[in-house]
Design an enzyme around this catalytic site. Structure first.
Site, short mmCIF file in Angstrom:
data_model
loop_
_atom_site.label_atom_id
_atom_site.label_comp_id
_atom_site.label_asym_id
_atom_site.label_seq_id
_atom_site.Cartn_x
_atom_site.Cartn_y
_atom_site.Cartn_z
N TYR A 98 10.46 88.52 62.01
CA TYR A 98 11.35 88.12 61.05
C TYR A 98 10.66 86.86 60.39
CZ TYR A 98 15.30 86.95 58.08
OH TYR A 98 16.27 86.68 57.04
N LYS A 128 8.76 86.43 56.58
CA LYS A 128 9.37 85.57 55.49
C LYS A 128 8.38 84.59 54.79
CE LYS A 128 13.08 87.56 55.03
NZ LYS A 128 13.83 88.36 53.79
N ASP A 142 14.23 102.99 47.98
CA ASP A 142 13.62 102.50 49.45
C ASP A 142 12.35 101.99 49.28
OD1 ASP A 142 12.51 102.49 52.00
OD2 ASP A 142 13.16 104.36 52.59
N ASN A 159 15.48 91.80 47.39
CA ASN A 159 16.45 91.46 48.33
C ASN A 159 16.65 92.19 49.59
OD1 ASN A 159 19.20 90.28 49.33
ND2 ASN A 159 19.49 92.37 49.40
P1 NAP Z 1 22.29 93.21 55.41
O1 NAP Z 1 23.60 93.03 54.96
O2 NAP Z 1 21.60 93.93 56.42
O3 NAP Z 1 21.67 93.87 53.95
C1 NAP Z 1 20.15 94.28 53.91
C2 NAP Z 1 20.06 95.31 53.11
O4 NAP Z 1 18.67 95.62 52.87
C3 NAP Z 1 20.73 96.49 53.02
O5 NAP Z 1 21.21 97.04 51.68
C4 NAP Z 1 20.10 97.45 53.43
O6 NAP Z 1 19.97 98.85 53.40
C5 NAP Z 1 18.70 97.11 52.78
N1 NAP Z 1 17.51 97.72 53.17
C6 NAP Z 1 16.98 97.45 54.31
N2 NAP Z 1 15.61 98.36 54.46
C7 NAP Z 1 15.31 98.96 53.42
C8 NAP Z 1 14.59 99.65 52.67
N3 NAP Z 1 13.58 100.11 53.41
N4 NAP Z 1 14.71 100.15 51.35
C9 NAP Z 1 15.71 99.53 50.59
N5 NAP Z 1 16.68 98.85 51.01
C10 NAP Z 1 16.54 98.46 52.41
O7 NAP Z 1 21.45 91.73 55.22
P2 NAP Z 1 21.46 90.47 54.24
O8 NAP Z 1 21.88 89.22 55.25
O9 NAP Z 1 22.41 90.73 53.20
O10 NAP Z 1 20.09 90.47 53.73
C11 NAP Z 1 19.52 90.49 52.43
C12 NAP Z 1 18.57 89.48 52.27
O11 NAP Z 1 18.66 87.95 52.80
C13 NAP Z 1 17.09 89.99 53.24
O12 NAP Z 1 16.10 89.91 52.57
C14 NAP Z 1 17.44 88.77 54.43
O13 NAP Z 1 16.21 88.48 55.09
C15 NAP Z 1 17.66 87.69 53.52
N6 NAP Z 1 18.56 86.47 54.17
C16 NAP Z 1 19.46 86.64 54.93
C17 NAP Z 1 20.06 85.52 55.64
C18 NAP Z 1 21.38 85.68 56.47
O14 NAP Z 1 21.65 84.69 57.35
N7 NAP Z 1 22.19 86.70 56.38
C19 NAP Z 1 19.59 84.28 55.60
C20 NAP Z 1 18.45 84.05 54.91
C21 NAP Z 1 17.67 85.30 54.10
P3 NAP Z 1 20.88 99.71 54.27
O15 NAP Z 1 22.56 99.47 54.19
O16 NAP Z 1 20.55 101.17 53.84
O17 NAP Z 1 20.36 99.45 55.78
#
Ligand code: NAP
Length: 249
Positions: free
Chosen positions: A172, A176, A59, A86
């Protein structure tokens, strides 16, 4: 020697695909997740595909848990070759509507909600990186990849022709931007070492983070992180990249 990688937030979405991608490249993947059940299930899914993966509780907001994870890696592997920061959130748990003007615009103040987003997206990177740095220094040529976003880019945010022009949020995107500068500062501190530190943007990817509105599949979004985690000695440090190349800060 088989490389060891830790990916935070790897139980789903882009993080799970980064884990899968690195494991498919023959790397031993420590699948970081904050929840034991979700983390174990994701690691088992990859193991069932024949990949070398194990769950590690991380975490990113809990320094004690992160220290324990570092202790486990030290005891069992003695070093860490790749760290992918990530884990990220776009809003505190349970709060919908990322772009709801009333909630997220600068004028709709809820500092506590923004603090929650910063706790994961910014300070989480610092907590995990600092805990893992002694182990990363023991690797021959460690790589740190921070998954940030082009919505944190000043150049993108202030471009009226950008698809993100309508995104006006103090949480957000600002987190970033901070994560990008965190990347730059670590790169500077580690400039004369073999460790390379870069930020990457997956692109708009369909995950829980955006209620699956993104147009890329998670495996596509993961590609740039998988690549930057394995750059050679001639690769960049202190940069910001998506699949097409360097991004403006
Ligand atoms: P996601 O499916 O919501 O996954 C987020 C992950 O972060 C989940 O595994 C979540 O765990 C974990 N998390 C949240 N809080 C946490 C904590 N305190 N400690 C450890 N893990 C934690 O979102 P995603 O889109 O794959 O995002 C991954 C990364 O890509 C993020 O940094 C996001 O900002 C970045 N990103 C995403 C996009 C997009 O379009 N999706 C675009 C640019 C950047 P839980 O399952 O336990 O909640």
């Amino acid at each position: 020697m088989t490389k060891i990688a830790l990916i935070t937030g790897a139980n789903k979405g882009i993080g799970l695909e980064i884990a899968r991608g690195l494991a498919r490249d023959g790397i031993t993947v420590l699948l970081g997740a904050r929840d034991d059940g979700r983390g174990e299930a994701a690691a088992k899914q990859l193991r069932d595909e024949g990949l070398d993966t194990r769950f590690l509780r991380v975490d990113v907001t809990d320094a004690g848990v992160v220290a324990q994870a570092a202790h486990t890696i030290e005891a069992e592997y003695g070093r860490l070759d790749i760290l992918v920061n990530n884990a990220g959130i776009s809003r505190p748990d349970g709060v919908r509507a990322v772009m709801d003007p009333a909630t997220w615009r600068p004028s709709g103040a809820s500092v506590d909600a923004r603090r929650d987003v910063f706790a994961v997206n910014v300070f989480g990177i610092v907590t995990v990186t600092n805990a893992m740095l002694p182990l990363l220094r023991r690797a021959d040529a460690a790589r740190i990849v921070n998954v940030t976003s082009e919505v944190g880019s000043f150049a993108v945010a202030l471009d009226e022709s950008s698809p993100y022009w309508g995104m006006i949020s103090l949480a957000y995107p600002v987190s970033k931007t901070a994560a990008n500068m965190v990347t730059a500062q670590y790169a500077k501190e580690l400039w004369n070492t073999p460790i390379k530190v870069n930020a990457v943007c997956p692109g708009y990817t369909a995950t829980d983070l955006n209620e699956h509105t993104g147009f890329k599949a998670p495996a596509e979004g993961a590609r740039i992180a998988v690549r930057m985690a394995q750059i050679g000695a001639d690769g960049p440090t202190g940069g910001f990249f998506n699949e097409s190349g360097p991004l403006p800060w």
